[in-house]
Design a protein around this motif. Structure first.
Motif, PDB file in Angstrom:
ATOM      1  N   ALA A  21     -62.770  49.106  -3.391  1.00 48.92           N
ATOM      2  CA  ALA A  21     -63.573  48.229  -4.251  1.00 48.92           C
ATOM      3  C   ALA A  21     -64.240  49.017  -5.375  1.00 48.92           C
ATOM      4  O   ALA A  21     -64.280  48.572  -6.527  1.00 48.92           O
ATOM      5  CB  ALA A  21     -64.621  47.499  -3.414  1.00 48.92           C
ATOM      6  N   MET A  24     -62.090  49.688  -8.442  1.00 50.02           N
ATOM      7  CA  MET A  24     -61.588  48.554  -9.222  1.00 50.02           C
ATOM      8  C   MET A  24     -62.357  48.417 -10.533  1.00 50.02           C
ATOM      9  O   MET A  24     -63.483  48.911 -10.669  1.00 50.02           O
ATOM     10  CB  MET A  24     -61.663  47.276  -8.386  1.00 50.02           C
ATOM     11  CG  MET A  24     -60.807  47.357  -7.116  1.00 50.02           C
ATOM     12  SD  MET A  24     -60.895  45.902  -6.058  1.00 50.02           S
ATOM     13  CE  MET A  24     -59.801  44.785  -6.926  1.00 50.02           C
ATOM     14  N   SER A  25     -61.766  47.714 -11.489  1.00 48.04           N
ATOM     15  CA  SER A  25     -62.270  47.681 -12.867  1.00 48.04           C
ATOM     16  C   SER A  25     -63.720  47.221 -13.024  1.00 48.04           C
ATOM     17  O   SER A  25     -64.440  47.789 -13.858  1.00 48.04           O
ATOM     18  CB  SER A  25     -61.353  46.809 -13.735  1.00 48.04           C
ATOM     19  OG  SER A  25     -61.251  45.506 -13.198  1.00 48.04           O
ATOM     20  N   PHE A  27     -66.249  47.906 -11.411  1.00 54.00           N
ATOM     21  CA  PHE A  27     -67.142  49.010 -11.118  1.00 54.00           C
ATOM     22  C   PHE A  27     -66.817  50.266 -11.924  1.00 54.00           C
ATOM     23  O   PHE A  27     -67.509  51.277 -11.792  1.00 54.00           O
ATOM     24  CB  PHE A  27     -67.080  49.358  -9.624  1.00 54.00           C
ATOM     25  CG  PHE A  27     -67.743  48.343  -8.745  1.00 54.00           C
ATOM     26  CD1 PHE A  27     -68.997  47.848  -9.045  1.00 54.00           C
ATOM     27  CD2 PHE A  27     -67.111  47.882  -7.603  1.00 54.00           C
ATOM     28  CE1 PHE A  27     -69.616  46.914  -8.235  1.00 54.00           C
ATOM     29  CE2 PHE A  27     -67.713  46.946  -6.780  1.00 54.00           C
ATOM     30  CZ  PHE A  27     -68.974  46.457  -7.100  1.00 54.00           C
ATOM     31  N   SER A  37     -72.718  50.591  -9.708  1.00 49.47           N
ATOM     32  CA  SER A  37     -71.747  50.184  -8.684  1.00 49.47           C
ATOM     33  C   SER A  37     -72.187  50.434  -7.240  1.00 49.47           C
ATOM     34  O   SER A  37     -71.997  49.542  -6.392  1.00 49.47           O
ATOM     35  CB  SER A  37     -70.398  50.854  -8.954  1.00 49.47           C
ATOM     36  OG  SER A  37     -70.500  52.269  -8.905  1.00 49.47           O
ATOM     37  N   SER A  41     -72.518  47.130  -4.933  1.00 46.16           N
ATOM     38  CA  SER A  41     -71.552  47.007  -3.836  1.00 46.16           C
ATOM     39  C   SER A  41     -72.242  46.988  -2.478  1.00 46.16           C
ATOM     40  O   SER A  41     -71.827  46.258  -1.573  1.00 46.16           O
ATOM     41  CB  SER A  41     -70.529  48.150  -3.895  1.00 46.16           C
ATOM     42  OG  SER A  41     -71.164  49.407  -3.762  1.00 46.16           O
ATOM     43  N   ILE A 222     -69.454  39.734 -10.476  1.00 45.95           N
ATOM     44  CA  ILE A 222     -68.495  40.363  -9.559  1.00 45.95           C
ATOM     45  C   ILE A 222     -68.195  39.473  -8.353  1.00 45.95           C
ATOM     46  O   ILE A 222     -67.072  39.462  -7.834  1.00 45.95           O
ATOM     47  CB  ILE A 222     -69.016  41.746  -9.098  1.00 45.95           C
ATOM     48  CG1 ILE A 222     -68.954  42.740 -10.254  1.00 45.95           C
ATOM     49  CG2 ILE A 222     -68.221  42.285  -7.903  1.00 45.95           C
ATOM     50  CD1 ILE A 222     -69.629  44.057  -9.967  1.00 45.95           C
ATOM     51  N   THR A 225     -64.882  37.447  -8.087  1.00 47.28           N
ATOM     52  CA  THR A 225     -63.671  38.166  -8.485  1.00 47.28           C
ATOM     53  C   THR A 225     -62.918  38.714  -7.273  1.00 47.28           C
ATOM     54  O   THR A 225     -63.381  38.613  -6.128  1.00 47.28           O
ATOM     55  CB  THR A 225     -64.029  39.336  -9.418  1.00 47.28           C
ATOM     56  OG1 THR A 225     -64.813  40.295  -8.679  1.00 47.28           O
ATOM     57  CG2 THR A 225     -64.819  38.855 -10.621  1.00 47.28           C
ATOM     58  N   THR A 226     -61.765  39.327  -7.573  1.00 49.89           N
ATOM     59  CA  THR A 226     -60.974  39.980  -6.513  1.00 49.89           C
ATOM     60  C   THR A 226     -61.765  41.110  -5.869  1.00 49.89           C
ATOM     61  O   THR A 226     -61.671  41.345  -4.654  1.00 49.89           O
ATOM     62  CB  THR A 226     -59.664  40.542  -7.107  1.00 49.89           C
ATOM     63  OG1 THR A 226     -58.949  39.487  -7.733  1.00 49.89           O
ATOM     64  CG2 THR A 226     -58.802  41.165  -6.015  1.00 49.89           C
ATOM     65  N   THR A 227     -62.560  41.809  -6.683  1.00 56.98           N
ATOM     66  CA  THR A 227     -63.400  42.891  -6.152  1.00 56.98           C
ATOM     67  C   THR A 227     -64.373  42.351  -5.113  1.00 56.98           C
ATOM     68  O   THR A 227     -64.593  42.964  -4.063  1.00 56.98           O
ATOM     69  CB  THR A 227     -64.183  43.569  -7.289  1.00 56.98           C
ATOM     70  OG1 THR A 227     -63.266  44.035  -8.282  1.00 56.98           O
ATOM     71  CG2 THR A 227     -64.997  44.741  -6.756  1.00 56.98           C
ATOM     72  N   VAL A 230     -62.558  41.831  -1.917  1.00 58.99           N
ATOM     73  CA  VAL A 230     -62.313  43.096  -1.206  1.00 58.99           C
ATOM     74  C   VAL A 230     -63.560  43.515  -0.438  1.00 58.99           C
ATOM     75  O   VAL A 230     -63.487  43.947   0.723  1.00 58.99           O
ATOM     76  CB  VAL A 230     -61.891  44.200  -2.200  1.00 58.99           C
ATOM     77  CG1 VAL A 230     -61.826  45.560  -1.500  1.00 58.99           C
ATOM     78  CG2 VAL A 230     -60.538  43.872  -2.824  1.00 58.99           C
ATOM     79  N   ILE A 231     -64.738  43.369  -1.065  1.00 61.66           N
ATOM     80  CA  ILE A 231     -65.987  43.717  -0.373  1.00 61.66           C
ATOM     81  C   ILE A 231     -66.244  42.753   0.778  1.00 61.66           C
ATOM     82  O   ILE A 231     -66.774  43.149   1.823  1.00 61.66           O
ATOM     83  CB  ILE A 231     -67.173  43.721  -1.361  1.00 61.66           C
ATOM     84  CG1 ILE A 231     -66.938  44.744  -2.469  1.00 61.66           C
ATOM     85  CG2 ILE A 231     -68.478  44.050  -0.632  1.00 61.66           C
ATOM     86  CD1 ILE A 231     -68.022  44.751  -3.533  1.00 61.66           C
TER      87      ILE A 231
END
Length: 323
Positions: A21, A24-25, A27, A37, A41, A222, A225-227, A230-231
C-alpha cells in the motif's frame, strides 16, 4: 502456544501488504504524500481493523459488551495500551517500513519480546533469569550487526528507519505488558480488549493527529481507492493476528505470547519474497535467526519448551502405536 504462532503468521502477511500500500501512487506521488503516508495508512489500518472487530463481535452478538468493559478499571488500562501500541508503536512500525523496507523492519521489531520481558521484570515483578538476560543481549547484538555497514557507509535514511523500528519495539513491548495487567481481572475479556484498543487508536488518529498535521483531505481521497482496498485487506489480517495475540497474552502471559508472536519477522521475509520480490540476503537470514532466537530465550521458558517437545513426541509415539 498455537494462537501465539498464528498471530505471528498473520502479522507477517499484514506487514508485507502494508508495504504494498505504501508503494502505491497515492502515497508516493508528491513529497507531501510521502511525508503523510505513514500516519494516514496507520489511521486507515486501525479504523478498518476496528470495523472488522465490530463485525466479528456483531456475529457473536456481543457488540455492546465493549461499552461496559470500557467503563471498568481494566478497560482504562486497555485504552492506555492502545495509545502506546497504536500512535507510538504502529506509527514507528509503518515509518520504519517506509525507510528500510518490510523485511528489515520485521526483523528489528522482533526484538520487542526481549524488551517486553525486561519491562515485565520491572513493572509486573516477573522474574528474569540469567539465560533471559543473555537472550536479550544476543538479540541486541543481532540488531546492531544488521544495521552495521563496513566502512561507515550507512545512510541517514537507514538510521532514521532503525530509530523508528526501535520506537515500535518500545511501544509494542509496553503495550503487551499493560494489556496483560488489564486482563488480570474478570472485568474484560481479550476480544473486548482488542475492540477497545483498535477503536481508541483510530479515534486518537482521527481527532488529534490527522487534524494536527492537516491530513484529513488526503485521507478521505484515499479511502475509496484501490490503495484503500489494499489497506482494508491488510487490516483484516492484522485484526486476525491481534485476536490470536490477545488470546495468547490472556492464556499464557505476555512474555511467552510475545516470544511466539515474534516469528512474524521470518514470515514477513517469506511473504516479502513471494509478493514483492524482495531479495533474501544471507546477512538478513542470520540476523533474523539470532534476533528471533534471542527473543524466544528472553521471553520464554526453555525448560518448558523442551518439556513440551518431549511430551509431544510421547503423544505422537502413542498415536502411532494405536494406529
Amino acid at each position: 502456544m498455537l494462537q501465539g504462532l498464528l498471530a505471528g503468521f498473520f502479522w507477517g502477511l499484514d506487514t508485507v501488504i502494508i508495504g504494498i500500500a505504501l508503494a502505491m501512487s497515492p502515497f508516493a506521488s508528491t513529497e507531501q504524500a510521502i511525508l503523510l503516508s505513514p500516519f494516514i495508512s496507520t489511521f486507515i489500518h486501525d479504523l478498518f481493523s476496528s470495523l472488522w472487530m465490530f463485525i466479528y463481535m456483531g456475529i457473536k452478538k456481543q457488540s455492546g459488551d465493549f461499552l461496559k468493559a470500557l467503563k471498568t478499571k481494566s478497560g482504562k488500562f486497555i485504552v492506555l495500551a492502545a495509545l502506546v501500541g497504536g500512535p507510538i508503536g504502529m506509527t514507528g512500525y509503518v515509518l520504519s517500513i517506509k525507510y528500510i523496507g518490510a523485511g528489515y523492519t520485521a526483523i528489528i521489531s522482533s526484538l520487542f519480546p526481549a524488551v517486553g520481558a525486561f519491562l515485565s521484570y520491572l513493572f509486573l515483578k516477573e522474574k528474569m533469569r540469567y539465560d533471559q538476560m543473555l537472550g536479550l543481549a544476543v538479540s541486541l547484538a543481532g540488531v546492531i550487526f544488521l544495521g552495521y555497514t563496513p566502512g561507515g557507509s550507512e545512510t541517514n535514511t537507514n538510521l532514521v528507519g532503525f530509530l523508528f523500528a526501535f520506537l515500535c519495539v518500545f511501544g509494542w513491548a509496553s503495550e503487551a505488558v499493560i494489556i496483560s495487567y488489564g486482563l488480570r481481572g474478570a472485568e474484560i475479556n481479550d476480544e473486548e480488549a482488542l475492540q477497545i484498543r483498535q477503536l481508541t487508536s483510530a479515534i486518537f488518529y482521527g481527532i488529534i493527529l490527522l487534524p494536527l498535521i492537516k491530513a484529513w483531505q488526503p485521507t478521505l481521497s484515499i479511502l475509496p481507492t484501490t490503495t484503500g482496498a489494499v489497506i482494508l485487506a491488510s487490516a483484516f489480517f492484522g485484526t486476525t493476528s491481534y485476536l490470536f495475540y490477545y488470546k495468547a497474552i490472556h492464556k499464557i502471559g505476555p512474555t511467552k505470547a510475545m516470544a511466539l508472536n515474534v516469528t512474524y519477522s521470518a514470515w514477513a521475509i517469506i511473504f516479502g519474497f513471494l509478493l514483492l520480490g524482495e531479495t533474501i540476503s544471507i546477512k538478513g537470514v542470520i540476523c533474523a535467526l539470532v534476533i528471533i532466537g534471542g527473543s524466544i530465550v528472553a521471553g520464554g521458558d526453555i525448560k518448558e519448551l523442551l518439556n513440551f517437545r518431549k511430551n509431544g513426541s510421547h503423544f505422537h509415539r502413542n498415536i502411532l502405536k494405536r494406529v
